[in-house]
Each structure stands twice: as C-alpha cells, then as structure tokens.
Write a protein that holds these residues in place. Structure first.
Motif, PDB file in Angstrom:
ATOM      1  N   PHE A  21       0.873  -1.165   0.000  1.00  0.00           N
ATOM      2  CA  PHE A  21       0.000   0.000   0.000  1.00  0.00           C
ATOM      3  C   PHE A  21       0.915   1.221   0.000  1.00  0.00           C
ATOM      4  O   PHE A  21       1.689   1.423   0.918  1.00  0.00           O
ATOM      5  CB  PHE A  21      -0.889  -0.005   1.248  1.00  0.00           C
ATOM      6  N   VAL A 121      -5.408   3.860   2.827  1.00  0.00           N
ATOM      7  CA  VAL A 121      -6.434   2.997   3.409  1.00  0.00           C
ATOM      8  C   VAL A 121      -7.484   3.856   4.093  1.00  0.00           C
ATOM      9  O   VAL A 121      -7.161   4.809   4.792  1.00  0.00           O
ATOM     10  CB  VAL A 121      -5.836   2.013   4.433  1.00  0.00           C
ATOM     11  N   TYR A 123     -10.256   3.679   6.974  1.00  0.00           N
ATOM     12  CA  TYR A 123     -10.578   2.784   8.092  1.00  0.00           C
ATOM     13  C   TYR A 123     -11.366   3.500   9.179  1.00  0.00           C
ATOM     14  O   TYR A 123     -11.297   4.723   9.332  1.00  0.00           O
ATOM     15  CB  TYR A 123      -9.315   2.146   8.681  1.00  0.00           C
ATOM     16  N   TYR A 168      -4.455  -5.134   7.832  1.00  0.00           N
ATOM     17  CA  TYR A 168      -3.638  -3.981   7.433  1.00  0.00           C
ATOM     18  C   TYR A 168      -2.930  -3.449   8.673  1.00  0.00           C
ATOM     19  O   TYR A 168      -3.338  -3.697   9.809  1.00  0.00           O
ATOM     20  CB  TYR A 168      -4.505  -2.886   6.798  1.00  0.00           C
ATOM     21  N   ARG A 170      -0.752   0.322   9.723  1.00  0.00           N
ATOM     22  CA  ARG A 170      -0.261   1.623   9.288  1.00  0.00           C
ATOM     23  C   ARG A 170       0.480   2.339  10.412  1.00  0.00           C
ATOM     24  O   ARG A 170       0.021   2.358  11.553  1.00  0.00           O
ATOM     25  CB  ARG A 170      -1.422   2.501   8.812  1.00  0.00           C
ATOM     26  N   LEU A 182      -9.278  -6.162   7.039  1.00  0.00           N
ATOM     27  CA  LEU A 182      -9.884  -5.581   5.850  1.00  0.00           C
ATOM     28  C   LEU A 182     -11.287  -6.155   5.660  1.00  0.00           C
ATOM     29  O   LEU A 182     -11.506  -7.356   5.827  1.00  0.00           O
ATOM     30  CB  LEU A 182      -9.029  -5.868   4.617  1.00  0.00           C
ATOM     31  N   GLY A 203     -10.776  -0.637   6.158  1.00  0.00           N
ATOM     32  CA  GLY A 203     -10.204  -1.250   7.340  1.00  0.00           C
ATOM     33  C   GLY A 203     -11.126  -1.124   8.538  1.00  0.00           C
ATOM     34  O   GLY A 203     -11.717  -0.075   8.780  1.00  0.00           O
ATOM     35  N   LEU A 228      -6.081   0.116  -2.213  1.00  0.00           N
ATOM     36  CA  LEU A 228      -7.111   0.289  -1.188  1.00  0.00           C
ATOM     37  C   LEU A 228      -7.652   1.709  -1.118  1.00  0.00           C
ATOM     38  O   LEU A 228      -8.581   1.975  -0.361  1.00  0.00           O
ATOM     39  CB  LEU A 228      -6.560  -0.119   0.180  1.00  0.00           C
TER      40      LEU A 228
END
Length: 649
Positions: A21, A121, A123, A168, A170, A182, A203, A228
């Motif tokens: 990602f 992403v 989330y 995921y 981050r 996910l 997410g 994503l």
C-alpha cells in the motif's frame, strides 16, 4: 521538523506476498515498499464513464496535529460521469484537519473521516476494538450490516495469524498507528452525491495508538495512490473519472469542499506536472520560489530531493529543505522590517512571529509580501499571506510563519496552509495538479452550479431501526428560501433544548456559544442569544446567527452547510451541558433583519432619550438640594447669626 499534523504513512516491512500500500513517512526509519502486487479489486473499466462525485468536508475537534453533506443530483461542467460532492467545515490551524462524512453498511452507519492524500487505506474503529479511543461517532458494527463481508485471506494481502482474513497495519510520522482487518461493504457519500452507494474495501480497526487514539474524528479516508484508496476503487469500478479536487477555506472563513471525479477546470487554473513514477505521492514540479517579486537564489534541484515536492492534506503546515527555508525566512524578514518581531505562542518552539500588521486579514497584503511558486512549465502560483502565516494565539494582530525547516530530510512537504482558499485539482488521469485561487466557502456559487435537491435516502431495516434513526434522522428539510436566488439570508434562528435547568445553564451560556461556534465553523461575533426559558425537563434556548459583516448577508452555501449539520445531528456538544438538541431552525430575510435592527435601534434610542431625560431631572434635583443645603447649612457654635427682620403680615 516541528511535530504536528502529518498523516503520511509508511508500512512495516511486508512479507513477500503482501500487497504494498503506497504510503509515506518523513523518516529514514521506515522505507517505501516494493512495487504493488496484483489488485484486490476488479480492474478499471474504461467504458460507461460517469460524472464526478462531490463530497463536503466537516469540522472536527482539535488534536495535537491536523465534513459529508448532502448531495444534489447534478453534473459538474464538462463531466460525463456522476459526482460525489462534500462540504468542508473546519479551521485548518485550530482543528488541524478536515473531515468528511461517509456512511458504511446497510442500513448505513455514519463516520467522520480525515481526508488524507498521504494515506491509501480508509478505516474506522470496529465494534470489537478494545484499544480504540472515544471518537465522534459509535464504532462500526459489522453485525448490524446485512451487506458486510470480511476480505478473506489471499495472495494479495497480509493475513491474520489464523490465515483466514486480510489485515492492514499503518504507521504515521507523528508516531501513531492503526491496525485491523480488511472488510467490504456498501459505502455511501451523502445527499449531495449523485453517485449511488458502492461496495468498497475498508479497514475495521482493532488497535489504534497516538493521535489516532485521542483525536475526535473517527478515522481516515485514504485518498492516496494504491489499491485500497477510495479513489482507486471507484475509478477501478468505472463509476468516476480519475480525478478529485479539494478546496480549503481561508484564515478568516473556514469551510470548503471536495469533489470526487473530474470537472472542467476554470480557464485561469494554473497547472503543474505530477509524475506518479517520481513518487507515489502527489508531487509537483516546483522549480523556484519568489518573495516580493524577487526570485530566491536557489538551485532548482533543492526542491527535488528524496520524494521531491509533495502535497499532503493530512499535514497542516509546510516544510522546506534547510537551504530553501533559510533563504525564504531571510527574504521575508527583509520585507517586513517595519513590523516588530515577537515571541511565538508556544515556548517549546522558536516560531518567527510579527506584530503591527493589523488584525484584519485584508490588511496583511500591505505588510507581508506575496510569495510565488514557479513550476517547470513556467506557470506561477501566487500565495497570499494567509498561505504562509498563522494567527498568533496569544497576541491579537500578530502572525507567525507557517512554513518551517524540514530537518529530517530533503523533501519539500506542502500541507494545507499553502492551499487555503485554493481549489486544488488532482488530475490523476493527465498526471497534473491544478491550482485556482478562490473563496472556498462559496465554491459552488463561484462555479455556477445549480442547487436542486434530490437527496438519496438510505435504506432501513427493522432490526436496526433505532440505530438508523440515530444516524440518518433529518427532521427538518432544507428551507426552500435557501435555493431562491431572490432571497437574501439575513439571519438563521435556532431553537435548542437542554436537559440542564435554567439556573445551572445561564452562567455557562458563553461557554456553550463557543462550542456551537466551533462546531458550525462560524465566528463568535455571528452568534447572539435571543432568549432562554425554563421548561419542565430543562431549558429552551433561542440563538440567532448573523452575517460576519453587519449589513451583509449569509451566503447560500454557508446556510446550507449550517442547516445540513443541524439536520444530520453532526453538532456534538459536551455531556456537561446535559442532553442538548436543536429542535427547529429557519432562515429570515435580510429585509426582515433590517427591520428588526431598525426596530431595536429605535427602542435603544427611545431608552437612551428616556434615560438622559431622567438623568437631567436627577441632576437638577441634586443641584437644588445642594444649593438648599448650602443656604441652610448648620453653622458652628460661636458664629454670630444676625436675626432677620420680621416682615409685616
């Protein structure tokens, strides 16, 4: 680098089968990953194109570092795809970030997400997350959504320890983290969007730390490049064209807008190349900096270090490489020698601040120089003082540089401050970024967009009826006067109920007004208390919102933003004020407000005349008493007082 609002992420070293990602971290400790593996989603569809999506961005409470409205069925000029439109409500430097509203699931559950071009992403906190902070909205509850599905483990993702579900992870530059699973569900963009709900991967957080844990916003809306990313997913489905735009409000008036999808650029929009092969982030081809019309003596390569010059909506300020920063600072200092340099608002930072330019934003250009970005194609973007200054929080009329020295690497990082009151078009399809100076709080009027409402109504189900009412209730529609071009809005009146009794609430009305101002993104001088009455179960307060400038009127876009926030119950007030609810609101014309002002002025004048007349009578009586007392004053013993001669009868 000054610590603060940076949402540019970098992944931990992924296993060989992990989908990479594309993310960024301004630190040598985390490196960019290898090239992307295969897509998680369906490949792009080149046919059946639709217009852009327009979505509003909303205000959130501040944190240590960084709004979606309704949408109307419409097409932006020159677009052949549907659009999602969202309003932005925030003050970038007070809140630190802009958020937009997304709805996830069936029936939809709403979330306020930080719009972040440095993340890929999207989330939100999951219902089973026991390591998530308390945020603006309830956590996402997958069990309440009939369209929810987990993303099963496959070759294109990292998998959980059981090898069942994709996960995921981050890590961000301000040392906050987010990790979870996910998931896939319907994502809706509000009533301003003509794009229907779309299935998308997002997410579902299980753990969050740092600023992500403490921030008021629910999560992140990833707008970067990557499988994503919301943008990549929508473009991959062929429902929007490969472009989006952001427009942040200025120093004086916040707000703004976001458009998902393409639109025809204004004729005087300034463009620069944005090379996706140079960096996975939205970079610009910056070559020169001019201050006060004079170019800085810099080698153009200074702006091409490490990741080049990049735009990041998740960062508040701007950061230049050492050489460029010192040249910029010295040039500014030479141009403002008539101003007094003072200490910054925070003793922890050696901010460069000035006093003496006046408190009005319109006066800044007479004291501070214009700054120009010169791009490789020769086009120039002019920055006004509000694009490189922020208000001193402790000294009225003082301003500080919002551009800092990037001590960690040679990247030029341009945060939201440099694009205030600027429409920024991320034209990914043509590998370019456009800039157009405008008033972002009135963007729709300036783009001459119609405003016929045809809101999308989310579905409901019996098992989640209460939950749905909570997140989608809209008790009062948009007043028709707001869309009447002949109707000038002079004020908006609000009725608000509180469970606090009137005696406890009265001493805190000023504090309550501050919170309302904060949430509606208006100035404190705009809100007035019209009255407060006691009710059986608490208090009823009536407020009025006036224009920022006496004699002017409230713009249609501002009125729509305020009413949308009220109707969607996005105004979140502290529990210390009890249970608060806005029960009614309506707009009043400028002429009615003038009559109200005239009526009140006459009353004030009458009271003033009565007061002065009464005061003059009182003064005359006091003078008479003083003179009478002086003539008949008591005389001390031993003083001869001659008798008066008796007058004949």
């Amino acid at each position: 680098m000054r610590p603060g609002p940076t949402r540019m992420a970098g992944p931990q070293s992924p296993p060989i089968h992990a989908a990479v990602f594309l993310v960024f971290l301004l630190s040598s400790a985390v490196q960019l990953g290898p090239s992307k593996a295969g897509p998680l989603l369906a490949p792009p569809c080149k046919e059946g194109a639709h217009p852009p999506m327009i979505l509003p961005l909303f205000l959130s409470y501040p944190n240590s570092s960084r709004t979606i409205p309704d949408s109307y069925h419409r097409h932006l000029q020159g677009s052949d795809k549907p659009n999602a439109r969202m309003s932005l409500h925030d003050d970038l430097l007070l809140r630190g970030y802009y958020t937009t509203r997304l709805w996830i699931g069936t029936p939809p559950q709403k979330f306020a997400l930080i719009v972040d071009t440095g993340s890929t992403v999207t989330y939100v906190p999951c219902s089973n997350c026991d390591k998530c902070g308390k945020h603006q909205d309830p956590n996402f509850q997958p069990e309440l959504s009939s369209t929810y599905q987990p993303v099963k483990c496959n070759i294109n993702c990292n998998c959980d320890n059981d090898g069942v579900q994709c996960v995921y992870d981050r890590h961000y530059a301000e040392m906050s983290t987010s990790s979870g699973v996910l998931s896939e569900d319907l994502v809706s963009f509000g009533n301003l969007s003509e794009l229907p709900p779309q299935r998308a991967v997002f997410g579902c957080e299980n753990v969050e730390t740092g600023d992500l844990y403490s921030q008021h916003a629910d999560g992140i809306m990833g707008m970067g490049r990557g499988d994503l990313s919301i943008m990549d997913q929508l473009v991959g489905k062929g429902v929007i064209s490969d472009s989006f735009s952001l427009c942040y409000g200025g120093m004086e008036i916040g707000g703004g807008a976001m458009v998902l999808g393409g639109m025809s650029p204004p004729s005087d929009m300034v463009f620069t190349q944005s090379n996706p092969m140079r960096s996975p982030y939205y970079n610009i081809d910056l070559k020169e900096l001019h201050v006060g019309g004079k170019p800085l003596a810099l080698n153009p390569k200074v702006f091409d270090g490490k990741h080049g010059s990049i735009l990041d909506s998740g960062t508040t300020y701007a950061y230049l490489p050492d050489e460029a920063f010192l040249a910029f600072k010295n040039a500014i200092m030479k141009e403002v020698q008539s101003l007094k340099q003072i200490h910054g608002p925070d003793p922890k930072y050696n901010d460069i601040c000035f006093y003496g330019a006046g408190s009005e934003i319109s006066q800044l250009s007479s004291s501070f120089p214009a700054v120009e970005f010169v791009f490789g194609n020769g086009q120039k973007l002019t920055l006004s003082p509000e694009n490189y200054l922020f208000r001193h929080s402790k000294v009225r009329g003082a301003y500080c540089l919002g551009i800092f020295q990037n001590g960690r690497d040679s990247t030029t990082l341009l945060g939201g401050i440099v694009v205030r009151n600027t429409l920024v078009m991320y034209d990914r399809e043509h590998s370019r970024i456009g800039f157009w100076k405008t008033n972002c709080s009135e963007l729709w009027e300036r783009l001459h967009l119609p405003s016929s409402a045809a809101p999308w109504v989310p579905p409901t189900s019996d098992k989640t009826k209460n939950h749905t009412n909570e997140v989608t209730a809209n008790p009062s529609p948009m007043p028709p006067e707001v869309d009447n071009p002949e109707f000038q809005i002079g004020q908006i009146t609000l009725d608000m109920s509180s469970s606090m009794n009137i005696s406890d609430l009265k001493p805190r009305l000023g504090e309550l007004a501050q919170f309302i101002v904060h949430q509606l993104d208006i100035n404190i001088i705009q809100i007035h208390l019209l009255g407060i009455n006691s009710m059986q179960n608490g208090s009823l307060i009536k407020w009025a919102i006036f224009p920022r400038v006496p004699g002017e009127y409230i713009s249609k876009s501002s009125a729509k933003d305020i009413i949308s926030q009220l109707s969607e119950h996005r105004v979140q007030l502290p529990d210390s004020f009890g249970s608060c609810q806005f029960t009614a609101w309506h707009v009043e014309s400028q002429e009615k407000r003038r009559r109200w002002l005239k009526h009140n002025v006459l009353i004030v004048l009458a009271l003033a005349v009565t007061f002065l007349a009464g005061l003059s009578v009182l003064v005359a009586w006091l003078l008479w008493r003083w003179r009478h007392h002086s003539l008949n004053a008591y005389k001390p013993v031993g003083v001869a007082i001659p008798e008066r001669e008796l007058q004949p009868l």
